[in-house]
Design a protein around this motif. Sequence first.
Motif, short mmCIF file in Angstrom:
data_model
loop_
_atom_site.label_atom_id
_atom_site.label_comp_id
_atom_site.label_asym_id
_atom_site.label_seq_id
_atom_site.Cartn_x
_atom_site.Cartn_y
_atom_site.Cartn_z
N ILE A 29 0.90 -1.38 -0.16
CA ILE A 29 0.07 0.05 0.03
C ILE A 29 0.88 1.19 -0.08
O ILE A 29 1.90 1.27 0.79
N GLY A 30 0.46 2.09 -0.92
CA GLY A 30 1.18 3.35 -0.83
C GLY A 30 2.24 3.64 -1.54
O GLY A 30 3.31 4.53 -1.87
N SER A 31 2.61 2.57 -2.45
CA SER A 31 3.81 2.56 -3.40
C SER A 31 3.37 2.48 -4.96
O SER A 31 3.28 1.78 -5.39
N ALA A 32 3.48 3.88 -5.52
CA ALA A 32 2.85 3.65 -7.02
C ALA A 32 3.99 2.97 -7.75
O ALA A 32 3.50 2.35 -8.82
N ASP A 33 5.14 3.26 -7.33
CA ASP A 33 6.34 2.63 -8.18
C ASP A 33 6.30 1.18 -8.22
O ASP A 33 6.37 0.44 -9.11
N ALA A 34 5.83 0.50 -6.82
CA ALA A 34 5.75 -0.96 -6.81
C ALA A 34 4.48 -1.55 -7.70
O ALA A 34 4.73 -2.60 -8.30
N LEU A 35 3.36 -0.76 -7.55
CA LEU A 35 2.25 -1.05 -8.23
C LEU A 35 2.58 -1.14 -9.56
O LEU A 35 2.26 -2.38 -10.42
N SER A 37 5.23 -1.35 -11.28
CA SER A 37 6.43 -2.40 -11.61
C SER A 37 5.79 -3.87 -11.54
O SER A 37 6.18 -4.50 -12.36
N VAL A 38 4.84 -4.30 -10.73
CA VAL A 38 3.99 -5.37 -10.69
C VAL A 38 3.02 -5.43 -12.01
O VAL A 38 2.97 -6.38 -12.64
N ALA A 39 2.58 -4.28 -12.29
CA ALA A 39 1.67 -4.20 -13.65
C ALA A 39 2.60 -4.54 -14.78
O ALA A 39 2.21 -5.39 -15.71
N GLU A 40 3.62 -4.03 -14.78
CA GLU A 40 4.82 -4.44 -15.99
C GLU A 40 5.10 -5.62 -15.99
O GLU A 40 4.96 -6.41 -17.04
N ALA A 41 5.37 -6.48 -14.89
CA ALA A 41 5.75 -7.78 -15.09
C ALA A 41 4.35 -8.52 -15.33
O ALA A 41 4.70 -9.52 -16.07
N TYR A 42 3.39 -8.44 -14.83
CA TYR A 42 2.39 -9.23 -15.02
C TYR A 42 1.75 -8.96 -16.67
O TYR A 42 1.46 -9.91 -17.18
N ALA A 43 1.89 -7.44 -17.05
CA ALA A 43 1.57 -7.45 -18.51
C ALA A 43 2.53 -8.35 -19.40
O ALA A 43 2.11 -8.71 -20.54
N ARG A 93 0.53 6.25 -13.56
CA ARG A 93 1.83 6.35 -14.26
C ARG A 93 1.85 8.01 -14.67
O ARG A 93 2.97 8.87 -14.45
N VAL A 94 0.87 8.57 -15.11
CA VAL A 94 0.75 10.09 -15.42
C VAL A 94 1.07 10.79 -14.00
O VAL A 94 1.81 11.91 -13.92
N ALA A 95 0.48 10.68 -12.78
CA ALA A 95 0.51 11.09 -11.59
C ALA A 95 2.08 10.95 -11.30
O ALA A 95 2.67 12.03 -10.85
N ARG A 96 2.76 9.85 -11.29
CA ARG A 96 3.91 9.82 -10.90
C ARG A 96 4.93 10.73 -11.85
O ARG A 96 5.98 11.24 -11.17
N GLN A 97 4.70 10.83 -13.00
CA GLN A 97 5.56 11.27 -13.82
C GLN A 97 5.37 13.03 -13.68
O GLN A 97 6.41 13.77 -13.62
#
Length: 124
Positions: A29-35, A37-43, A93-97
């Motif tokens: 919870i609270g880690s956009a980067d981790a989320l 990263s998981v999305a990239e790996a899963y995709a 992703r947009v919010a992080r950038q």
Amino acid sequence: DSPEECISPRGNCSDELKVAQLLMFGAPIGSADALLSVAEAYARDDVVAAEVLGFGVGARGAVLDAALQAIAEGASRPLVVLFGCGVGCGAIRVARQLSSAGGRVIACEADGVLAAIALSLLEW
């Protein structure tokens, strides 16, 4: 366990709900980067996940990052509006950038079920 069926007025959202659950189980919870990263790996490993996550991952995500970096460098407090945000990974992703430039994101989704999924991921 994944849902057997998740129906909204606009159609079946079971794939989207399954992907969101896997992302939440895989990222703290609270880690956009981790989320992301998981999305990239899963995709990379799942065609359905790649379709559900859309421009939030992969080559399309990298192109989005480059465009957002140019916006963030050239604008003071940029605002990006996303129509059809799906499960919300693109909005994350947009919010992080844009966060370093004081930017904001408004993400819109017409499907109430997808909007609820996106809100859950954005708040994660």
